[in-house]
Design an enzyme around this catalytic site. Structure first.
Site, mmCIF file in Angstrom:
data_model
loop_
_atom_site.group_PDB
_atom_site.id
_atom_site.type_symbol
_atom_site.label_atom_id
_atom_site.label_comp_id
_atom_site.label_asym_id
_atom_site.label_seq_id
_atom_site.Cartn_x
_atom_site.Cartn_y
_atom_site.Cartn_z
ATOM 1 N N SER A 146 0.845 -1.207 0.000
ATOM 2 C CA SER A 146 0.000 0.000 0.000
ATOM 3 C C SER A 146 0.873 1.246 0.000
ATOM 4 C CB SER A 146 -0.871 -0.027 1.269
ATOM 5 O OG SER A 146 -1.429 1.243 1.545
ATOM 6 N N TYR A 159 -3.548 -0.118 9.932
ATOM 7 C CA TYR A 159 -3.376 -0.504 8.519
ATOM 8 C C TYR A 159 -1.954 -0.181 8.071
ATOM 9 C CZ TYR A 159 -4.631 -0.685 3.510
ATOM 10 O OH TYR A 159 -4.698 -0.978 2.157
HETATM 11 C C1 GCO Z 1 -6.918 5.237 3.054
HETATM 12 C C2 GCO Z 1 -7.044 4.362 1.825
HETATM 13 C C3 GCO Z 1 -5.714 3.705 1.514
HETATM 14 C C4 GCO Z 1 -5.832 2.948 0.214
HETATM 15 C C5 GCO Z 1 -4.564 2.254 -0.183
HETATM 16 C C6 GCO Z 1 -3.506 3.238 -0.534
HETATM 17 O O1 GCO Z 1 -7.817 5.232 3.896
HETATM 18 O O2 GCO Z 1 -5.870 5.926 3.129
HETATM 19 O O3 GCO Z 1 -8.049 3.374 2.017
HETATM 20 O O4 GCO Z 1 -5.346 2.886 2.555
HETATM 21 O O5 GCO Z 1 -6.811 1.990 0.292
HETATM 22 O O6 GCO Z 1 -4.128 1.389 0.806
HETATM 23 O O7 GCO Z 1 -2.376 2.518 -0.988
#
Ligand code: GCO
Length: 263
Positions: A146, A159
């Site tokens: 990501s 995340y």
């Molecule tokens: C967020 C997005 C990101 C994208 C992706 C970017 O909330 O910033 O959902 O997480 O999904 O991962 O690379």
């Protein structure tokens, strides 16, 4: 010579979380290059509609319901595929969730859940698929990273921690398994138009304007934009590529951005 280099004919590809979104887009790309699809999801309903979509597109797809964090379910599914369908030549660890919550408001249990699905899941699935690849001395593994493998952002601490870890897990898997002719790499999607980003992508939403301005290409990614990189990293064309994360991000990571009033 060149077309064969990117061919996935007679290859079987397991893509976790491929009943929708980026997983489905990458699966369709691999099928377009000749792969047989091994589709994963964790709900009957989504699996049924996904298999119907793959069939309608003329692709060969088999469905396997398992939770990537449940090692018994993963082992059972991988063993079943290997015994009943055939060798898993390609694995794409795509399944993942996100929770957008300020750290101070985030429960530890929720933080752990994101890490479990987005980081421990790929570890578990790779372990069980990898043991067969090692026996065969051949395999391709792609971890879906990501922008958050490289950058932080308010509200996505779990995340970002998971995707940062997944970048390093990719490098470690490459280190341990390259000698078995297994190439392990990552794809880092930028901001793509999917259900996962829908809440922050609506017309007029400040984040929508921000991303369009922050991305040199000036747009959100289209899931089909990922197919070519997924095929490349799944094919013989990448046989000496290992431990790399390829960012498909419209240039986002290349720039510090520009003032909103600058063209
Ligand atoms: C967020 C997005 C990101 C994208 C992706 C970017 O909330 O910033 O959902 O997480 O999904 O991962 O690379």
């Amino acid at each position: 010579m060149m077309p064969e280099l990117f061919s996935l004919q007679d290859k079987r590809a397991l893509i976790t979380g491929s009943t929708h979104g980026l997983g489905m887009a990458m699966a369709k790309g691999l099928a377009g290059a000749g792969a047989t699809l091994l589709i994963n999801g964790h709900t009957e309903e989504k699996m049924k509609s996904a298999l119907a979509e793959y069939k309608k597109a003329g692709f060969t797809a088999h469905g396997f319901l398992f939770d990537v964090t449940n090692e018994a379910e993963v082992k059972s599914a991988v063993d079943k595929i290997e015994q009943e369908v055939g060798p898993i030549d390609i694995l794409i660890n795509n399944a993942g969730i996100i929770m957008r919550t300020p750290m101070l408001d985030m429960e530890a249990a929720d933080f752990r859940k994101v890490i479990d699905i987005d980081l421990v899941g790929p570890f578990i699935v790779s372990k069980h698929v990898g043991k067969y690849m090692i026996k065969r001395k051949a395999g391709k593994i792609i971890n879906i990273c990501s922008m958050m493998s490289e950058l932080g952002r308010n509200t996505v601490s779990a995340y970002a921690a998971a995707k940062g870890g997944l970048k390093m897990l990719t490098k470690n898997m490459a280190t341990e398994w390259a000698k078995h002719n297994i190439q392990v790499n990552g794809i880092g999607p930028g901001y793509f138009a999917t259900a996962q980003t829908a809440p922050i992508r609506t017309e007029g939403h400040p984040f929508n304007e921000f991303i369009i301005n922050r991305t040199p290409a000036g747009r959100w990614g289209d899931p089909e934009d990922l197919a070519g990189t997924a095929v490349f990293l799944s094919s013989a064309a990448s046989n000496f590529v290992n431990g790399q994360i390829i960012y498909v991000d419209g240039g986002l990571l290349a720039t510090i951005g520009k003032p909103s009033n600058e063209v």
